[in-house]
Design an enzyme around this catalytic site. Structure first.
Site, PDB file in Angstrom:
ATOM      1  N   LYS A  71       0.796  -1.225   0.000  1.00  0.00           N
ATOM      2  CA  LYS A  71       0.000   0.000   0.000  1.00  0.00           C
ATOM      3  C   LYS A  71       0.835   1.284   0.000  1.00  0.00           C
ATOM      4  CE  LYS A  71      -4.110  -2.038   2.032  1.00  0.00           C
ATOM      5  NZ  LYS A  71      -5.204  -1.901   2.994  1.00  0.00           N
ATOM      6  N   ASP A 107     -10.131   2.305   1.991  1.00  0.00           N
ATOM      7  CA  ASP A 107     -10.137   1.732   3.344  1.00  0.00           C
ATOM      8  C   ASP A 107     -10.675   2.741   4.351  1.00  0.00           C
ATOM      9  OD1 ASP A 107      -8.983  -0.749   2.667  1.00  0.00           O
ATOM     10  OD2 ASP A 107      -6.960   0.079   2.805  1.00  0.00           O
TER      11      ASP A 107
END
Length: 282
Positions: A71, A107
């Site tokens: 990420k 997220d």
């Protein structure tokens, strides 16, 4: 509506993860079939992130979900970042617009919505394990939903204190004996694979908490979640997070926002009725 064919005009989406699973593929492909879209979704892993991202660009892959441990590492390989990713320096979604790759983070919104939908009291103190890309999203969501008292436990001497300082929380290198009202695991502890049997928090900490929140989605019922359920605690599972963030990815890839009942049906297909029931209730 079910798809009728897969051909040269089929748009492909994918995911990159250290430990790819089937749930994301099942959810996205179910939605593609439901809306009659000529799309296909497939999960992958890689030991060469740069080559994989180059393939997204070169092959015209429409979108790619990014999971641990990529990420943060993927950011320099992209052409730009959406404010959702810039704000927390973490990417979980790549959108390819004619060869231009933009990083997003869905997220954050998933965690924020789950905290709000489950009416988690922001006056409660939290104890959070982890300081990676997903932890950045969770901590930002905690801050933005009003949590003022919290401790981040992370052994990394750089990312741990930096994350805590950025949002005004405390930091510890090692897990304390005492817990907190809200326990949050943002590490691979309990994930399928080498740490599948690991318990993210001690039995005493779980017994004293009010809410157990585990971002691990494979399996949805981690040792931490199972222990919390047995102790009669409120839970938020990683499967719930993965459904909501995947819905936002679907919107980015297709421009279609699924209706709430369709989200529940897709969650049931991909993750089981227990997860769907919790989303339906929330």
């Amino acid at each position: 509506m079910e798809r009728t064919t897969i051909g040269r005009d089929t748009r492909v989406c994918m995911s990159l993860s250290a430990r790819p699973g089937n749930a994301g593929s099942r959810l996205h492909n179910w939605l593609y079939d439901h809306y009659g879209l000529d799309y296909l979704y497939k999960s992958f892993s890689t030991t060469d992130l740069g080559a994989a991202v180059g393939g997204i660009r070169a092959l015209g892959i429409r979108g790619c979900a990014i999971s641990m441990p990529f990420k943060e590492a993927v950011i320099p390989m992209l052409d730009g970042l959406d404010p959702s990713a810039t704000a927390i320096d973490s990417v979980n979604t790549i959108v390819n617009d004619d060869g231009a790759l933009t990083g997003f983070n869905t997220d954050y919104s998933a965690v924020r919505d789950l905290l709000e939908n489950n009416r988690v009291d922001p006056a409660l103190p939290f104890l959070l394990r982890g300081s990676g890309g997903m932890a950045k999203a969770v901590v930002a969501a905690l801050r933005d939903t009003g949590f003022t008292r919290g401790t981040i436990v992370a052994r990394n001497p750089e990312s741990g204190p930096a994350l805590a300082a950025q949002y005004g929380y405390d930091w510890l290198a090692d897990m304390p004996e005492e817990g907190a009202a809200v326990l949050i695991n943002v590490t691979p502890l309990g994930m399928e694979g080498g740490q599948a049997d690991a318990l993210a928090f001690s039995p005493d900490q779980i017994a004293a908490c009010e809410l157990a929140f585990d971002v691990v989605a494979q399996p949805a019922a981690t040792p931490f979640i199972l222990a919390a359920q047995e102790a009669g605690k409120r839970i938020i599972s990683g499967a719930e997070v993965i459904v909501l963030q995947a819905i936002e990815q679907f919107v980015l890839y297709t421009g279609i926002r699924p209706e709430p009942d369709v989200v529940v049906q897709a969650a049931a297909f991909a993750h089981g009725e227990a997860v769907a029931a919790r989303l339906r209730k929330a």
